[in-house]
Each structure stands twice: as C-alpha cells, then as structure tokens.
Design a protein around this motif. Sequence first.
Motif, PDB file in Angstrom:
ATOM      1  N   SER A  53      51.248 -55.039  -0.252  1.00  0.00           N
ATOM      2  CA  SER A  53      52.387 -55.464   0.572  1.00  0.00           C
ATOM      3  C   SER A  53      53.171 -56.570  -0.114  1.00  0.00           C
ATOM      4  CB  SER A  53      51.902 -55.929   1.947  1.00  0.00           C
ATOM      5  OG  SER A  53      51.348 -54.846   2.668  1.00  0.00           O
ATOM      6  N   GLY A  56      55.360 -54.931  -2.481  1.00  0.00           N
ATOM      7  CA  GLY A  56      56.520 -54.411  -1.776  1.00  0.00           C
ATOM      8  C   GLY A  56      57.517 -55.500  -1.429  1.00  0.00           C
ATOM      9  N   GLN A 210      60.654 -55.762   4.671  1.00  0.00           N
ATOM     10  CA  GLN A 210      61.746 -55.017   4.053  1.00  0.00           C
ATOM     11  C   GLN A 210      63.064 -55.155   4.807  1.00  0.00           C
ATOM     12  OE1 GLN A 210      59.043 -53.746   5.442  1.00  0.00           O
ATOM     13  NE2 GLN A 210      59.438 -51.851   6.549  1.00  0.00           N
ATOM     14  N   LEU A 362      60.008 -46.379   3.023  1.00  0.00           N
ATOM     15  CA  LEU A 362      59.755 -47.420   2.024  1.00  0.00           C
ATOM     16  C   LEU A 362      59.614 -46.846   0.617  1.00  0.00           C
ATOM     17  CD1 LEU A 362      57.317 -49.867   3.851  1.00  0.00           C
ATOM     18  CD2 LEU A 362      59.669 -50.277   3.158  1.00  0.00           C
ATOM     19  N   ALA A 366      62.008 -48.409  -1.986  1.00  0.00           N
ATOM     20  CA  ALA A 366      61.523 -49.146  -3.160  1.00  0.00           C
ATOM     21  C   ALA A 366      62.052 -48.537  -4.449  1.00  0.00           C
ATOM     22  CB  ALA A 366      59.997 -49.161  -3.163  1.00  0.00           C
ATOM     23  N   PHE A 396      53.442 -50.137  -5.718  1.00  0.00           N
ATOM     24  CA  PHE A 396      53.790 -50.113  -4.294  1.00  0.00           C
ATOM     25  C   PHE A 396      54.081 -48.683  -3.832  1.00  0.00           C
ATOM     26  CE2 PHE A 396      57.169 -50.810  -0.958  1.00  0.00           C
ATOM     27  CZ  PHE A 396      56.299 -51.231   0.023  1.00  0.00           C
TER      28      PHE A 396
END
Length: 436
Positions: A53, A56, A210, A362, A366, A396
């Motif tokens: 995380s 991320g 995020q 995500l 990403a 990630f």
Amino acid sequence: MKIQSRLGSFDLTMIVISLVIGVGIFKTPALVAEKAGTPFVFYLAWVAGSLISICGALTFAEIGARMPEAGGFYRIFSQCYHPSIAFVINWAQLIALAGSAAAISLIGAEYIRPIIMPIDMQTEAASRGIALTVMTVLFVVNYLGIKTSSRVQNVLSLLKISMILLFCFAVFGTSSAPAHPTAVIQPQHNILTSLGLALIPVFYTWNGYQYTVNFGADVKHPQRNIPRAIFFSMGIVLILYIAINIAYCRVLGFDNLKGSELIAAKLGSQFFGDAGFKITSLVIFVSVIGYVNTSLLSNPRVYYAMAEDDILPPIFKKLNKKTQVQEFALTFFFGLVALLLVFMDSFEKLLSDITFIHCLALMFGAATVFVLRSRMKGKGYSGFQVFPSVLVPVAFILFLLFVCTSVFIAEPIVALIGLGTCILGFPLYYGIKKLY
C-alpha cells in the motif's frame, strides 16, 4: 468557473488519514484473523499489505504531482486511456465508493446505537436511521463550503489518531496476558491461499490514499503538498495500524479475535470496563463521521471532472463561487448513498465487491504513471518521482492482480458482478455521448 486553491499541506494530510482510516481498522482485523487462521499469516498479511500500500501511495503521489486537477482520479484515465475506459472505471468506482460510505455509516451506527437508544429499539432499522441522519448532517456541513468541511475534518482526524494512540499506550503499558489464552488453530487452507484471503480485508483497510488526487485543484502548491501529505499521512497510518493490531492480539488473544464483533469496543472494555465500551464506541462513531465526510468532499469532484468532459450533464459542473462547492454533484452523491443505505447487505459481502472493483481501478490507475512519464519526458518536470521508478509501481500492480485473483477465488459471483458493473458502463457511456 475555476476552482480556487484553499487547502494546505496539513489540511490534505488530515484528509488522507481519514480517507484511509475509516472504520476498517476497528472491524476488519477480526476478518483478517478468521481468513488467516494463524498469527503468523495474520501478521504477514498486515506487513505485506502495508508495504504494498505504501508502494501504491508513492505511485499516486507522483501521479498527483504530475496532474494536479479537480477530480484527478478521473482525469488520469481520461488523458491516458480512451474516454470510454475512463467512464467505465469511474462509473464502477463511484458506485463502489457510495456503497462503502453507506456500509461504514451503518457500522458507525452499530457502535453508537447501544449508547443512545433503549434496548427495545436497538434494531437494524434504527441503525439505518442513525446512519441516514449522520449522512444528512455531513451533507449540510459540506454544502457550507470546503473550508468548513476541511476544518471539521481536521478535528475528526486528530481525535481519531488520539483514540488509537490511547489504546496502544494502555496496552504497551501493561504486562498482562490475554484474558483467555488462545489455542493453536490449524489453517483451513495452505499459507498462500490463506494469505490471499486475508489480504482482501487488509487491502480494504488501507484503501483511500489514491483519492488524494481528486483535490489537485483545491491544494496550494500541489506538486509539493500532495506528495508531502501522502508521505506524512501514510507514515502515521502505518505506525497506528501495526500498533493497534498488536494491541488486539495481546489483549483479546488471537483466537478470540477471529470473527469477533465490535473488537475495538471490547479492547476498551478490558481497560476501562463499561465506561471504556461506551467511550470507545463513541470515538469510533466519530471516526466514521470523519471517513464519510471525506467521501462527501472527494467524490463530487470526480463528477465535476466528468461533466467538464461532457460525459455527465452540465449541471454536475455547477460550482458555488463563494463556497467552492459542486452543489448538484454533492447532492447527487448524497442521494446515492442514502438510497444504498436502504438496501445495504452484509458488510463482508460488500467488502469483496468493493475490493474487486477498487483493485481493477487501481491497476489501471497506477499504470498511468508510465504514460505520464512518457508524455512529460523532456518537458522539464521537476516534481516528485517515486524511486525505484519502475519497481515500485510494478510491485503494486502485481499485488493488485493477486488480490483480484483471491477475490475471484473466494467470491466468484461477487467478482462477476463487479466485472458486469464495469461492462455495463460501455453502453451507458455511448448512450450518454449521443445525447451531447
């Protein structure tokens, strides 16, 4: 009308903390323990989930610095992929986020209900009524303007941090063993499968950082303050999460932790008796208010960005010049959450559904860091860049793929519903485009 920058580094740090620390850490450790089966896999899941995380968070810190715009979580898709992909991902995300806000509101209501209502009125309907009341009050707060809601958020976040630290100091200040010694429980699956299942609630508990990119246009000096806020907030969250999980296991015992309800309130009761249960329940309720408030702050900005690209009707762009509130977008999101509150199912089932959609979003999100780097190469970008520049985002993305696979194995119907929700967005997108 252009959004004015009104949030500083401290404001954004408090927002990120509440985006991440909702109510998950007060409930999901019981689910993690149940899925893990053994203390080793339990702690391994928290360590692995925390490290990934952070990868991320660093990735999205760079994305936010490279694209500081309102509704940035939509913008990164619309500028790096085909507009239909941007719509599909954010359509599914916003439904999942509304469901998450509704579910967490219900959990907060479960904690506060025994304190404010007599026994004969402590029903599921009462919890839904409390949750709806909370949503309505926070809607009014956010309608008053971003400065008002951010000040409320600062207080709520600081209170949340103080509560977790209070528990941790109490635990580490005593040498007492768990009230009920735990037995060695054999896992029902192999370590890899158990780890994958345990990571689903862990990842949910870490989710939220995020959406910092949604505030790009609201933040003063975003290329500096967005990465700074993410660094500070994720460091604080990491310390708090590790400490509170040690506290749970040390005081309640690992075996008692598995599948337990209201674990944080039980932890408080171990130290402060009946008063501890009430105090803990009240503060967790405040923590829930903090998370829901950030949802009302963040999500209307995505609607605003989508309306700017003519994917949503122009009314979603309506912005109050004085308060900087996306008035219709805020009202729409509030209405969606209120509707879901009426039909909300179990938290754990919703957890798998939300996690699957979040992981898909995500992964695509990403990956935009590589597109943005390529487009900005040679253009003098001097903002934050994650290091190692390739390893962190790739690690990630691979982790997200692992969690998605775990959700599919554990809840194939739920995963298919999530995929179906995304696919449904394509005809919806092209239908809307024909109208404009």
